[in-house]
Write an enzyme that holds these catalytic residues in place. Structure first.
Site, PDB file in Angstrom:
ATOM      1  N   GLU A  32       0.599  -1.191   0.009  1.00 52.50           N
ATOM      2  CA  GLU A  32       0.516  -0.079  -0.044  1.00 52.50           C
ATOM      3  C   GLU A  32       1.132   1.112  -0.245  1.00 52.50           C
ATOM      4  O   GLU A  32       0.290   2.400  -0.371  1.00 52.50           O
ATOM      5  CB  GLU A  32      -0.943  -0.201   1.499  1.00 52.50           C
ATOM      6  CG  GLU A  32      -1.850  -0.968   1.597  1.00 52.50           C
ATOM      7  CD  GLU A  32      -3.038  -0.570  -0.331  1.00 52.50           C
ATOM      8  OE1 GLU A  32      -2.878   0.479  -0.430  1.00 52.50           O
ATOM      9  OE2 GLU A  32      -3.649  -1.387  -0.241  1.00 52.50           O
ATOM     10  N   TYR A 115      -7.127   6.697   2.816  1.00 54.85           N
ATOM     11  CA  TYR A 115      -7.343   5.140   2.087  1.00 54.85           C
ATOM     12  C   TYR A 115      -6.180   4.108   2.579  1.00 54.85           C
ATOM     13  O   TYR A 115      -7.558   2.987   2.299  1.00 54.85           O
ATOM     14  CB  TYR A 115      -6.755   6.149   0.939  1.00 54.85           C
ATOM     15  CG  TYR A 115      -6.729   4.736  -0.167  1.00 54.85           C
ATOM     16  CD1 TYR A 115      -7.601   3.759  -0.896  1.00 54.85           C
ATOM     17  CD2 TYR A 115      -5.020   4.061  -0.354  1.00 54.85           C
ATOM     18  CE1 TYR A 115      -6.799   2.829  -0.942  1.00 54.85           C
ATOM     19  CE2 TYR A 115      -4.740   3.015  -1.241  1.00 54.85           C
ATOM     20  CZ  TYR A 115      -6.123   2.517  -1.066  1.00 54.85           C
ATOM     21  OH  TYR A 115      -5.219   1.639  -2.443  1.00 54.85           O
ATOM     22  N   ASP A 133     -10.061   5.800  -3.977  1.00 57.19           N
ATOM     23  CA  ASP A 133      -8.690   6.145  -4.583  1.00 57.19           C
ATOM     24  C   ASP A 133      -8.811   6.880  -5.245  1.00 57.19           C
ATOM     25  O   ASP A 133     -10.231   7.220  -6.023  1.00 57.19           O
ATOM     26  CB  ASP A 133      -7.788   5.116  -4.456  1.00 57.19           C
ATOM     27  CG  ASP A 133      -7.599   4.438  -5.522  1.00 57.19           C
ATOM     28  OD1 ASP A 133      -9.186   3.803  -5.531  1.00 57.19           O
ATOM     29  OD2 ASP A 133      -7.601   3.159  -5.957  1.00 57.19           O
TER      30      ASP A 133
END
Length: 347
Positions: A32, A115, A133
């Site tokens: 991520e 996010y 996102d």
DNA sequence: GAGTCGTGGTA
DNA sequence: TTACCAAGACT
């Protein structure tokens, strides 16, 4: 109903990406961070080597910042690497070495925003939480034909509300969230989306209105300021002189050939005067240009010899390195490009 | 809200 | 060539 169409599509069409197989919380956190504002193809080159070197949070927590930056080389936005290391330290000290899976706990980690926290919590932690996102924004803006301005807070809030509504009706929130991102990445693309094979093409309001191409509108970007860097490639006895950039700002903490930075061009004499140490046979090799998000950087590349008799001992922030040892230091792509200019390479 | 922070692919 | 863009976060 929208949720289940996305979930069915994703279950059938999902690409096999490395962070999806063997999905541990730590691997997911690293992926991520790397994927923030960075395309999958670029992350693929760096993901496994990084995980091999730092297989757990405790390994990254005790690592040297310079080595972490080196493992991040080429990915850009190097602050992410520093934040990930700080997050790893917090995971060790605050969470017993295990990546937390609740949104509120995740949000306490540096570099983890709304996010990223939602993504980890929903996809790994199986929590019923929303994510938004760039992909999800584009998908939702088109499905609901939202012609608003992306910079507006109300626009962002609408996207989160829609995502939340979908999650609440979802059968598998993890599959829904990942499916929305994947759908945005491979079908509902910024230009020339593949609406004919989109699982939502029977309910997409932009498609029926014929305005898919106009949504979402491009984000307005400030004009890029123009900077001039004057770099000097200096070698002595088979070694290259490098300096470390300041700890904040552009390419923070990364290494480069000694450089003077300013708003305009410099004559050779001005450059020599400002370098801070005497050089001989200063010659200009050429210029390269790097387009960054908010700046255009013209880098004027020179070569020179250190003036004879001058000592230039290594101090903090200055090194003499062999070309073979360059890979151990973090350099930006721009700094590497400087060293690749014809005439700058080792003889 | 706007600016900062990289990189390379694409049209 | 120029501009846009990507699994954003932070100030």
């Amino acid at each position: 109903m929208c949720s289940q169409a996305i979930e069915r599509w994703f279950a059938a069409e999902a690409r096999n990406l490395p962070w999806r197989s063997n999905r541990t919380p730590w691997r997911s956190l690293v992926s991520e961070f790397m994927l923030q504002q960075t395309q999958v193809a670029r992350v693929l080159e760096r993901f496994e080597p990084f995980l091999e070197r730092f297989p757990a949070a405790k390994d990254l927590a005790v690592a040297d910042v310079q080595e972490v930056l080196s493992m991040w080389q080429g990915l850009g936005y190097y602050r992410r690497a520093r934040n990930l290391r700080c997050a790893a330290q917090a995971i060790v000290t605050e969470f017993g070495g295990e990546v937390p899976l609740d949104v509120d706990a995740l949000l306490t980690l540096p570099g983890v925003g709304r996010y990223t926290a939602g993504s980890i919590a929903s996809i790994v932690g199986r929590r019923r939480v929303a994510i938004v996102d760039g992909n999800v924004t584009r998908l939702l803006a088109r499905v609901y034909c939202d012609g608003g301005i992306p910079e507006d807070r109300s626009y962002v809030n609408r996207m989160w509300s829609r995502s939340q509504a979908l999650v609440e009706e979802s059968e598998f929130p993890a599959r829904l969230n990942e499916g929305m991102m994947e759908l945005g990445a491979v079908i509902c693309t910024p230009t020339s989306p593949s609406c004919d094979v989109c699982p939502l093409n029977d309910r997409c309001q932009s498609l029926s209105a014929g305005c898919v191409a106009e949504i979402p509108p491009a984000k307005r970007r400030a004009n890029r300021a123009v900077l001039h860097h004057h770099s000097v490639v200096i070698r002595r006895r088979g070694k290259l002189l490098l300096e470390r950039r300041p700890e904040s700002g552009l390419w923070a903490g990364l290494w480069q050939a000694p450089a003077i930075e300013g708003d305009g061009e410099l004559s050779g004499g001005e450059l020599a005067d400002q370098l801070g140490f005497p050089v001989e046979r200063l010659a200009r090799l050429g210029s390269i240009t790097r387009q960054l998000t908010h700046r255009t950087v013209h880098i004027h590349v020179h070569v020179a010899d250190l003036a004879s008799g001058v000592r230039m001992p290594e101090v903090d922030g200055r090194k003499w390195v062999r070309d073979a040892d360059l890979s151990g230091l973090p350099l930006s792509s721009a700094a590497l490009a400087v060293l690749a200019v014809p005439g700058a390479a080792a003889c």
